[in-house]
Design a protein around this motif. Structure first.
Motif, PDB file in Angstrom:
ATOM      1  N   VAL A   1       0.838  -1.186   0.000  1.00  0.00           N
ATOM      2  CA  VAL A   1       0.000   0.000   0.000  1.00  0.00           C
ATOM      3  C   VAL A   1       0.875   1.238   0.000  1.00  0.00           C
ATOM      4  CG1 VAL A   1      -1.744   1.294   1.229  1.00  0.00           C
ATOM      5  CG2 VAL A   1      -1.890  -1.183   1.149  1.00  0.00           C
ATOM      6  N   HIS A   2       0.601   2.151  -0.895  1.00  0.00           N
ATOM      7  CA  HIS A   2       1.366   3.394  -0.988  1.00  0.00           C
ATOM      8  C   HIS A   2       0.460   4.544  -0.588  1.00  0.00           C
ATOM      9  CE1 HIS A   2       3.960   6.527  -2.565  1.00  0.00           C
ATOM     10  NE2 HIS A   2       2.957   6.965  -3.317  1.00  0.00           N
ATOM     11  N   SER A   3       0.928   5.379   0.325  1.00  0.00           N
ATOM     12  CA  SER A   3       0.125   6.503   0.800  1.00  0.00           C
ATOM     13  C   SER A   3       0.307   7.692  -0.124  1.00  0.00           C
ATOM     14  CB  SER A   3       0.547   6.879   2.224  1.00  0.00           C
ATOM     15  OG  SER A   3      -0.173   7.995   2.660  1.00  0.00           O
ATOM     16  N   SER A   4      -0.807   8.382  -0.452  1.00  0.00           N
ATOM     17  CA  SER A   4      -0.748   9.576  -1.288  1.00  0.00           C
ATOM     18  C   SER A   4      -1.739  10.584  -0.782  1.00  0.00           C
ATOM     19  CB  SER A   4      -1.062   9.210  -2.747  1.00  0.00           C
ATOM     20  OG  SER A   4      -2.422   8.890  -2.877  1.00  0.00           O
TER      21      SER A   4
ATOM     22  N   THR B   1      -4.287  11.670  -2.214  1.00  0.00           N
ATOM     23  CA  THR B   1      -5.659  11.348  -2.599  1.00  0.00           C
ATOM     24  C   THR B   1      -6.151  10.065  -1.958  1.00  0.00           C
ATOM     25  OG1 THR B   1      -4.850  10.187  -4.562  1.00  0.00           O
ATOM     26  CG2 THR B   1      -5.410  12.529  -4.810  1.00  0.00           C
ATOM     27  N   GLY B   2      -5.425   9.535  -1.031  1.00  0.00           N
ATOM     28  CA  GLY B   2      -5.855   8.313  -0.361  1.00  0.00           C
ATOM     29  C   GLY B   2      -4.875   7.189  -0.616  1.00  0.00           C
ATOM     30  N   ASP B   3      -5.139   6.055  -0.028  1.00  0.00           N
ATOM     31  CA  ASP B   3      -4.259   4.907  -0.200  1.00  0.00           C
ATOM     32  C   ASP B   3      -4.449   4.276  -1.563  1.00  0.00           C
ATOM     33  OD1 ASP B   3      -3.248   5.254   2.288  1.00  0.00           O
ATOM     34  OD2 ASP B   3      -4.672   3.886   3.242  1.00  0.00           O
ATOM     35  N   VAL B   4      -3.335   3.976  -2.229  1.00  0.00           N
ATOM     36  CA  VAL B   4      -3.354   3.336  -3.528  1.00  0.00           C
ATOM     37  C   VAL B   4      -2.602   2.027  -3.419  1.00  0.00           C
ATOM     38  CG1 VAL B   4      -2.652   3.537  -5.947  1.00  0.00           C
ATOM     39  CG2 VAL B   4      -3.403   5.564  -4.700  1.00  0.00           C
ATOM     40  N   ARG B   5      -3.253   0.933  -3.747  1.00  0.00           N
ATOM     41  CA  ARG B   5      -2.619  -0.379  -3.678  1.00  0.00           C
ATOM     42  C   ARG B   5      -1.809  -0.594  -4.948  1.00  0.00           C
ATOM     43  NH1 ARG B   5      -4.220  -3.861   0.007  1.00  0.00           N
ATOM     44  NH2 ARG B   5      -3.863  -5.671  -1.358  1.00  0.00           N
ATOM     45  N   ALA B   6      -0.497  -0.846  -4.782  1.00  0.00           N
ATOM     46  CA  ALA B   6       0.395  -1.021  -5.918  1.00  0.00           C
ATOM     47  C   ALA B   6       1.568  -1.879  -5.527  1.00  0.00           C
ATOM     48  CB  ALA B   6       0.878   0.331  -6.439  1.00  0.00           C
ATOM     49  N   THR B   7       2.091  -2.619  -6.477  1.00  0.00           N
ATOM     50  CA  THR B   7       3.279  -3.434  -6.220  1.00  0.00           C
ATOM     51  C   THR B   7       4.500  -2.522  -6.161  1.00  0.00           C
ATOM     52  OG1 THR B   7       3.757  -3.780  -8.557  1.00  0.00           O
ATOM     53  CG2 THR B   7       2.238  -5.337  -7.511  1.00  0.00           C
ATOM     54  N   PRO B   8       5.540  -2.948  -5.484  1.00  0.00           N
ATOM     55  CA  PRO B   8       6.760  -2.130  -5.441  1.00  0.00           C
ATOM     56  C   PRO B   8       7.292  -1.794  -6.833  1.00  0.00           C
ATOM     57  CG  PRO B   8       6.862  -3.872  -3.810  1.00  0.00           C
ATOM     58  CD  PRO B   8       5.645  -4.150  -4.632  1.00  0.00           C
ATOM     59  N   ALA B   9       7.227  -2.767  -7.749  1.00  0.00           N
ATOM     60  CA  ALA B   9       7.730  -2.516  -9.108  1.00  0.00           C
ATOM     61  C   ALA B   9       6.900  -1.447  -9.805  1.00  0.00           C
ATOM     62  CB  ALA B   9       7.723  -3.817  -9.910  1.00  0.00           C
TER      63      ALA B   9
ATOM     64  N   PRO C   1      -4.952  -8.317  -8.200  1.00  0.00           N
ATOM     65  CA  PRO C   1      -5.882  -8.772  -7.166  1.00  0.00           C
ATOM     66  C   PRO C   1      -6.339  -7.614  -6.278  1.00  0.00           C
ATOM     67  CG  PRO C   1      -4.010 -10.263  -7.335  1.00  0.00           C
ATOM     68  CD  PRO C   1      -3.686  -9.072  -8.171  1.00  0.00           C
ATOM     69  N   GLY C   2      -7.640  -7.509  -6.087  1.00  0.00           N
ATOM     70  CA  GLY C   2      -8.170  -6.438  -5.258  1.00  0.00           C
ATOM     71  C   GLY C   2      -7.983  -5.061  -5.849  1.00  0.00           C
ATOM     72  N   GLY C   3      -7.746  -4.982  -7.157  1.00  0.00           N
ATOM     73  CA  GLY C   3      -7.548  -3.689  -7.799  1.00  0.00           C
ATOM     74  C   GLY C   3      -6.142  -3.160  -7.654  1.00  0.00           C
ATOM     75  N   ARG C   4      -5.220  -4.016  -7.255  1.00  0.00           N
ATOM     76  CA  ARG C   4      -3.831  -3.590  -7.076  1.00  0.00           C
ATOM     77  C   ARG C   4      -3.210  -3.207  -8.412  1.00  0.00           C
ATOM     78  NH1 ARG C   4      -0.682  -7.773  -3.755  1.00  0.00           N
ATOM     79  NH2 ARG C   4      -2.046  -6.874  -2.175  1.00  0.00           N
TER      80      ARG C   4
END
Length: 284
Positions: A5-8, A10-18, A38-41
Protein backbone atom coordinates in the motif's frame (compact mmCIF):
# COMPACT_ATOMS: atom_id res chain seq x y z
CA UNK A 1 1.52 -1.16 7.20
CA UNK A 2 0.92 -3.39 4.20
CA UNK A 3 4.05 -3.19 2.07
CA UNK A 4 1.80 -3.19 -1.01
CA UNK A 5 0.00 0.00 0.00
CA UNK A 6 1.37 3.39 -0.99
CA UNK A 7 0.12 6.50 0.80
CA UNK A 8 -0.75 9.58 -1.29
CA UNK A 9 -2.61 12.87 -0.96
CA UNK A 10 -5.66 11.35 -2.60
CA UNK A 11 -5.86 8.31 -0.36
CA UNK A 12 -4.26 4.91 -0.20
CA UNK A 13 -3.35 3.34 -3.53
CA UNK A 14 -2.62 -0.38 -3.68
CA UNK A 15 0.39 -1.02 -5.92
CA UNK A 16 3.28 -3.43 -6.22
CA UNK A 17 6.76 -2.13 -5.44
CA UNK A 18 7.73 -2.52 -9.11
CA UNK A 19 4.73 -0.48 -10.15
CA UNK A 20 5.56 2.29 -7.67
CA UNK A 21 9.17 2.37 -8.82
CA UNK A 22 8.22 2.63 -12.51
CA UNK A 23 5.60 5.29 -11.77
CA UNK A 24 8.21 7.43 -9.97
CA UNK A 25 10.63 7.07 -12.91
CA UNK A 26 7.98 8.08 -15.42
CA UNK A 27 6.45 10.81 -13.27
CA UNK A 28 3.02 9.15 -13.32
CA UNK A 29 0.65 9.67 -10.33
CA UNK A 30 -0.39 6.21 -9.18
CA UNK A 31 -3.88 7.36 -8.26
CA UNK A 32 -4.51 7.96 -11.99
CA UNK A 33 -3.63 4.40 -12.99
CA UNK A 34 -6.42 1.76 -13.11
CA UNK A 35 -5.32 -1.42 -11.32
CA UNK A 36 -5.97 -4.87 -12.72
CA UNK A 37 -4.23 -6.94 -10.05
CA UNK A 38 -5.88 -8.77 -7.17
CA UNK A 39 -8.17 -6.44 -5.26
CA UNK A 40 -7.55 -3.69 -7.80
CA UNK A 41 -3.83 -3.59 -7.08
CA UNK A 42 -1.74 -1.66 -9.62
CA UNK A 43 0.87 -3.77 -11.35
CA UNK A 44 3.94 -2.78 -13.29
CA UNK A 45 2.08 -3.73 -16.49
CA UNK A 46 -0.73 -1.35 -15.54
CA UNK A 47 1.74 1.53 -15.30
CA UNK A 48 3.29 0.63 -18.67
CA UNK A 49 -0.11 0.50 -20.35
CA UNK A 50 -1.10 3.84 -18.81
CA UNK A 51 2.13 5.43 -20.03
CA UNK A 52 1.54 4.17 -23.58
CA UNK A 53 -2.02 5.48 -23.64
CA UNK A 54 -0.85 8.85 -22.37
CA UNK A 55 1.74 9.12 -25.14
CA UNK A 56 -0.95 8.53 -27.76
CA UNK A 57 -3.37 11.06 -26.34
CA UNK A 58 -0.98 13.83 -25.32
CA UNK A 59 -1.29 16.68 -27.83
CA UNK A 60 1.41 19.29 -28.12
CA UNK A 61 1.26 22.59 -29.98
CA UNK A 62 3.47 22.81 -33.04
CA UNK A 63 4.61 25.66 -35.22
CA UNK A 64 4.65 24.64 -38.87
CA UNK A 65 5.99 27.15 -41.41
CA UNK A 66 3.74 27.77 -44.40
CA UNK A 67 5.20 26.63 -47.69
CA UNK A 68 5.68 29.22 -50.45
CA UNK A 69 2.76 27.62 -52.31
CA UNK A 70 0.48 27.87 -49.27
CA UNK A 71 1.40 31.53 -48.78
CA UNK A 72 0.77 32.30 -52.45
CA UNK A 73 -2.58 30.49 -52.58
CA UNK A 74 -3.71 32.11 -49.33
CA UNK A 75 -2.79 35.55 -50.62
CA UNK A 76 -4.64 34.99 -53.90
CA UNK A 77 -7.77 33.71 -52.18
CA UNK A 78 -7.84 36.72 -49.86
CA UNK A 79 -7.38 38.99 -52.86
CA UNK A 80 -10.26 37.22 -54.60
CA UNK A 81 -12.64 37.75 -51.67
CA UNK A 82 -11.64 41.43 -51.37
CA UNK A 83 -12.08 42.29 -55.03
CA UNK A 84 -15.17 40.32 -56.09
CA UNK A 85 -18.84 40.08 -55.09
CA UNK A 86 -19.09 36.33 -54.72
CA UNK A 87 -22.25 34.28 -54.36
CA UNK A 88 -22.92 30.55 -54.79
CA UNK A 89 -25.70 28.60 -56.47
CA UNK A 90 -26.22 24.89 -55.87
CA UNK A 91 -28.27 22.09 -57.35
CA UNK A 92 -28.41 18.33 -57.51
CA UNK A 93 -28.18 16.36 -60.73
CA UNK A 94 -28.97 12.73 -61.50
CA UNK A 95 -25.71 11.30 -62.87
CA UNK A 96 -26.84 7.67 -63.21
CA UNK A 97 -26.41 7.83 -67.00
CA UNK A 98 -23.01 9.49 -66.59
CA UNK A 99 -21.78 6.60 -64.44
CA UNK A 100 -23.13 4.09 -66.95
CA UNK A 101 -21.28 5.77 -69.79
CA UNK A 102 -18.10 5.84 -67.72
CA UNK A 103 -18.33 2.08 -67.29
CA UNK A 104 -18.84 1.62 -71.01
CA UNK A 105 -15.83 3.82 -71.78
CA UNK A 106 -13.68 1.82 -69.37
CA UNK A 107 -14.65 -1.41 -71.13
CA UNK A 108 -13.59 0.17 -74.43
CA UNK A 109 -10.21 1.15 -72.98
CA UNK A 110 -10.86 4.88 -72.88
CA UNK A 111 -8.65 6.90 -70.50
CA UNK A 112 -11.61 9.14 -69.58
CA UNK A 113 -13.14 8.93 -66.10
CA UNK A 114 -15.97 10.75 -64.34
CA UNK A 115 -13.79 13.84 -63.87
CA UNK A 116 -13.08 14.05 -67.59
CA UNK A 117 -16.77 13.69 -68.46
CA UNK A 118 -17.54 16.53 -66.05
CA UNK A 119 -14.78 18.65 -67.57
CA UNK A 120 -16.13 18.03 -71.06
CA UNK A 121 -19.64 18.99 -69.95
CA UNK A 122 -18.31 22.18 -68.33
CA UNK A 123 -16.49 23.20 -71.49
CA UNK A 124 -19.59 22.65 -73.60
CA UNK A 125 -21.78 24.59 -71.18
CA UNK A 126 -19.27 27.46 -71.28
CA UNK A 127 -19.29 27.50 -75.09
CA UNK A 128 -23.08 27.85 -74.94
CA UNK A 129 -22.88 30.43 -72.13
CA UNK A 130 -19.64 32.36 -72.79
CA UNK A 131 -20.46 35.08 -70.24
CA UNK A 132 -19.33 32.60 -67.55
CA UNK A 133 -15.76 33.45 -68.52
CA UNK A 134 -16.25 37.22 -68.75
CA UNK A 135 -13.97 39.47 -66.68
CA UNK A 136 -13.98 43.19 -65.96
CA UNK A 137 -11.29 45.28 -67.60
CA UNK A 138 -11.68 48.91 -66.63
CA UNK A 139 -15.13 49.99 -67.80
CA UNK A 140 -15.48 47.02 -70.14
CA UNK A 141 -16.42 43.37 -69.85
CA UNK A 142 -14.09 41.06 -71.78
CA UNK A 143 -15.21 37.59 -72.88
CA UNK A 144 -12.28 35.29 -73.79
CA UNK A 145 -12.45 33.47 -77.11
CA UNK A 146 -10.81 30.29 -75.74
CA UNK A 147 -11.63 27.97 -72.87
CA UNK A 148 -8.60 27.30 -70.66
CA UNK A 149 -9.93 24.96 -67.99
CA UNK A 150 -8.26 24.95 -64.58
CA UNK A 151 -8.80 22.08 -62.15
CA UNK A 152 -7.68 21.86 -58.54
CA UNK A 153 -5.14 19.20 -57.54
CA UNK A 154 -4.10 18.58 -53.92
CA UNK A 155 -0.46 17.74 -53.24
CA UNK A 156 -0.28 16.99 -49.54
CA UNK A 157 -1.65 20.10 -47.82
CA UNK A 158 -0.94 22.26 -50.87
CA UNK A 159 -3.42 23.11 -53.61
CA UNK A 160 -2.39 23.76 -57.19
CA UNK A 161 -4.53 24.52 -60.25
CA UNK A 162 -3.04 23.25 -63.52
CA UNK A 163 -4.73 24.43 -66.70
CA UNK A 164 -5.91 22.43 -69.72
CA UNK A 165 -5.17 24.95 -72.45
CA UNK A 166 -7.66 25.25 -75.33
CA UNK A 167 -9.89 22.62 -73.77
CA UNK A 168 -12.63 23.44 -76.29
CA UNK A 169 -10.46 22.02 -79.08
CA UNK A 170 -9.94 18.64 -77.40
CA UNK A 171 -12.18 15.62 -77.59
CA UNK A 172 -12.96 13.60 -74.46
CA UNK A 173 -9.99 11.24 -74.68
CA UNK A 174 -7.54 14.02 -75.51
CA UNK A 175 -8.79 16.00 -72.53
CA UNK A 176 -8.39 12.95 -70.29
CA UNK A 177 -4.80 12.39 -71.39
CA UNK A 178 -3.89 16.03 -70.77
CA UNK A 179 -5.66 16.07 -67.39
CA UNK A 180 -3.71 12.99 -66.30
CA UNK A 181 -0.40 14.43 -67.53
CA UNK A 182 -0.91 17.67 -65.62
CA UNK A 183 -2.05 15.85 -62.48
CA UNK A 184 1.03 13.62 -62.50
CA UNK A 185 3.25 16.66 -63.01
CA UNK A 186 1.71 18.33 -59.94
CA UNK A 187 2.05 15.24 -57.76
CA UNK A 188 5.65 14.69 -58.86
CA UNK A 189 6.54 18.34 -58.27
CA UNK A 190 7.59 18.94 -61.89
CA UNK A 191 4.70 21.13 -63.03
CA UNK A 192 5.87 24.15 -65.01
CA UNK A 193 4.82 27.68 -63.93
CA UNK A 194 3.18 28.33 -67.29
CA UNK A 195 1.03 25.21 -66.83
CA UNK A 196 -0.51 26.84 -63.75
CA UNK A 197 -1.40 30.10 -65.48
CA UNK A 198 -3.97 31.43 -67.92
CA UNK A 199 -7.09 29.64 -66.71
CA UNK A 200 -10.47 31.13 -67.64
CA UNK A 201 -12.69 28.83 -65.54
CA UNK A 202 -11.89 26.41 -62.69
CA UNK A 203 -13.36 23.14 -61.44
CA UNK A 204 -12.65 21.87 -57.91
CA UNK A 205 -13.77 18.49 -56.59
CA UNK A 206 -14.23 17.68 -52.89
CA UNK A 207 -16.55 14.76 -53.54
CA UNK A 208 -13.71 12.30 -53.01
CA UNK A 209 -13.49 13.62 -49.43
CA UNK A 210 -17.18 12.92 -48.75
CA UNK A 211 -18.31 16.53 -49.16
CA UNK A 212 -21.78 17.18 -50.58
CA UNK A 213 -21.91 20.97 -50.94
CA UNK A 214 -19.37 23.73 -50.37
CA UNK A 215 -18.64 27.33 -51.36
CA UNK A 216 -15.66 27.47 -53.72
CA UNK A 217 -13.66 30.70 -53.74
CA UNK A 218 -13.05 32.30 -57.11
CA UNK A 219 -9.59 31.93 -58.57
CA UNK A 220 -8.17 35.44 -59.11
CA UNK A 221 -8.93 37.01 -62.51
CA UNK A 222 -11.81 34.57 -63.07
CA UNK A 223 -15.53 35.13 -62.62
CA UNK A 224 -16.77 31.57 -61.99
CA UNK A 225 -15.68 28.33 -60.33
CA UNK A 226 -17.54 25.04 -60.10
CA UNK A 227 -17.45 22.79 -57.03
CA UNK A 228 -18.18 19.06 -57.39
CA UNK A 229 -19.67 17.13 -54.47
CA UNK A 230 -19.75 13.40 -53.81
CA UNK A 231 -22.00 10.96 -55.64
CA UNK A 232 -24.70 9.39 -53.46
CA UNK A 233 -27.29 6.72 -54.22
CA UNK A 234 -30.93 7.39 -53.40
CA UNK A 235 -34.34 5.95 -54.31
CA UNK A 236 -36.36 7.98 -56.82
CA UNK A 237 -40.09 7.89 -57.46
CA UNK A 238 -40.68 7.97 -61.22
CA UNK A 239 -44.05 7.39 -62.91
CA UNK A 240 -45.28 5.60 -59.82
CA UNK A 241 -42.25 3.31 -59.67
CA UNK A 242 -39.22 3.43 -57.42
CA UNK A 243 -35.75 3.18 -58.92
CA UNK A 244 -32.24 3.66 -57.61
CA UNK A 245 -30.39 6.74 -58.84
CA UNK A 246 -26.99 8.35 -58.35
CA UNK A 247 -26.95 12.05 -57.47
CA UNK A 248 -24.20 14.67 -57.45
CA UNK A 249 -24.27 18.19 -56.02
CA UNK A 250 -22.90 21.12 -58.02
CA UNK A 251 -21.77 24.34 -56.31
CA UNK A 252 -21.24 27.29 -58.65
CA UNK A 253 -19.60 30.44 -57.27
CA UNK A 254 -19.69 33.54 -59.50
CA UNK A 255 -18.76 37.21 -59.33
CA UNK A 256 -21.95 39.29 -59.17
CA UNK A 257 -20.08 42.23 -60.71
CA UNK A 258 -19.98 40.27 -63.96
CA UNK A 259 -22.59 37.51 -63.83
CA UNK A 260 -26.10 37.95 -62.48
CA UNK A 261 -28.25 35.18 -61.07
CA UNK A 262 -30.19 34.39 -64.26
CA UNK A 263 -27.22 33.68 -66.57
CA UNK A 264 -25.49 31.74 -63.79
CA UNK A 265 -28.63 29.64 -63.32
CA UNK A 266 -28.89 29.04 -67.09
CA UNK A 267 -25.32 27.80 -67.18
CA UNK A 268 -25.88 25.52 -64.20
CA UNK A 269 -29.09 24.19 -65.72
CA UNK A 270 -27.40 23.41 -69.02
CA UNK A 271 -24.52 21.72 -67.22
CA UNK A 272 -26.98 19.57 -65.28
CA UNK A 273 -28.66 18.58 -68.57
CA UNK A 274 -25.35 17.51 -70.07
CA UNK A 275 -24.42 15.48 -66.99
CA UNK A 276 -27.80 13.76 -66.78
CA UNK A 277 -27.93 13.07 -70.54
CA UNK A 278 -24.23 12.71 -71.34
CA UNK A 279 -24.45 10.87 -74.69
CA UNK A 280 -23.80 14.13 -76.52
CA UNK A 281 -20.43 14.49 -74.77
CA UNK A 282 -19.09 11.52 -76.72
CA UNK A 283 -19.78 13.32 -79.98
CA UNK A 284 -18.02 16.58 -79.13
Amino acid sequence: MDSQVHSSNTGDVRATPAARKLARELGIPLEAVPGTGPGGRITEEDVKNFAQRSEKTNLTARRIPLTPTQRLVGSRMLQSLRETAQYTLGREVDVSALIKIRMELRQKGSPANITDLIHKAVVQAILENPVMQAVIDGDDMVVPAEVHLGFAVARGDELLVPVIKNAHRLNLNEMAVERRRLTDAVLQGIIKPEELQGGTFTVTNLGTYGVDFFTPVLYPKQSAILGIGRIVERPVLENGNIRSAQFMTLSLTVDHQVINGAPAARFLNRLAELLSQPEVLLEL
